[in-house]
Design a protein around this motif. Structure first.
Motif, PDB file in Angstrom:
ATOM      1  N   GLU A  46      -2.522   0.389  -4.057  1.00 59.39           N
ATOM      2  CA  GLU A  46      -1.530  -0.678  -3.948  1.00 59.39           C
ATOM      3  C   GLU A  46      -0.685  -0.701  -5.200  1.00 59.39           C
ATOM      4  O   GLU A  46      -1.176  -0.441  -6.299  1.00 59.39           O
ATOM      5  CB  GLU A  46      -2.203  -2.040  -3.736  1.00 59.39           C
ATOM      6  CG  GLU A  46      -2.748  -2.216  -2.349  1.00 59.39           C
ATOM      7  CD  GLU A  46      -3.099  -3.651  -2.035  1.00 59.39           C
ATOM      8  OE1 GLU A  46      -2.842  -4.552  -2.856  1.00 59.39           O
ATOM      9  OE2 GLU A  46      -3.649  -3.886  -0.958  1.00 59.39           O
ATOM     10  N   GLY A 105      -3.570   4.712   0.065  1.00 58.12           N
ATOM     11  CA  GLY A 105      -4.390   3.514  -0.016  1.00 58.12           C
ATOM     12  C   GLY A 105      -4.240   2.720  -1.299  1.00 58.12           C
ATOM     13  O   GLY A 105      -4.653   1.571  -1.366  1.00 58.12           O
ATOM     14  N   LYS A 141       0.862  -1.185   0.000  1.00 58.11           N
ATOM     15  CA  LYS A 141       0.000   0.000   0.000  1.00 58.11           C
ATOM     16  C   LYS A 141       0.893   1.227   0.000  1.00 58.11           C
ATOM     17  O   LYS A 141       1.893   1.281   0.704  1.00 58.11           O
ATOM     18  CB  LYS A 141      -0.913   0.008   1.223  1.00 58.11           C
ATOM     19  CG  LYS A 141      -2.001  -1.024   1.120  1.00 58.11           C
ATOM     20  CD  LYS A 141      -3.039  -0.837   2.180  1.00 58.11           C
ATOM     21  CE  LYS A 141      -4.037  -1.962   2.004  1.00 58.11           C
ATOM     22  NZ  LYS A 141      -5.337  -1.680   2.454  1.00 58.11           N
TER      23      LYS A 141
END
Length: 78
Positions: free
Chosen positions: A48, A46, A38
């Motif tokens: 990835e 947030g 992340k």
């Protein structure tokens, strides 16, 4: 490496020269693996991203980290 032995990862920062990644994988007893991480940046919070890492025994991974940072300093100072 033994089957049940604890292995550790050291993430390879984006931008590390491919030549250094190959050099480390040949010089040390580590494997290059992919890991989803992340991101914690302002506009990507947030999200990835698939990153590369060296995986091996703790003492080897510590040596890899030290060597990688030394070699990156040499590369940057050129």
């Amino acid at each position: 490496m033994a089957e049940n032995e604890q292995l550790y990862d050291i993430l390879i920062p984006p931008g590390v020269p491919q030549k250094l990644i190959v050099d480390i994988s040949k010089k040390f007893d580590v494997k290059v693996v992919e890991r989803m991480e992340k991101l914690k940046f302002a506009n990507m919070e947030g999200d990835e991203r698939e990153l590369l890492a060296f995986r091996g025994k703790l003492d080897v991974v510590r040596n890899v980290e030290k060597y990688m940072l030394e070699q990156l300093k040499v590369f940057i100072d050129k």
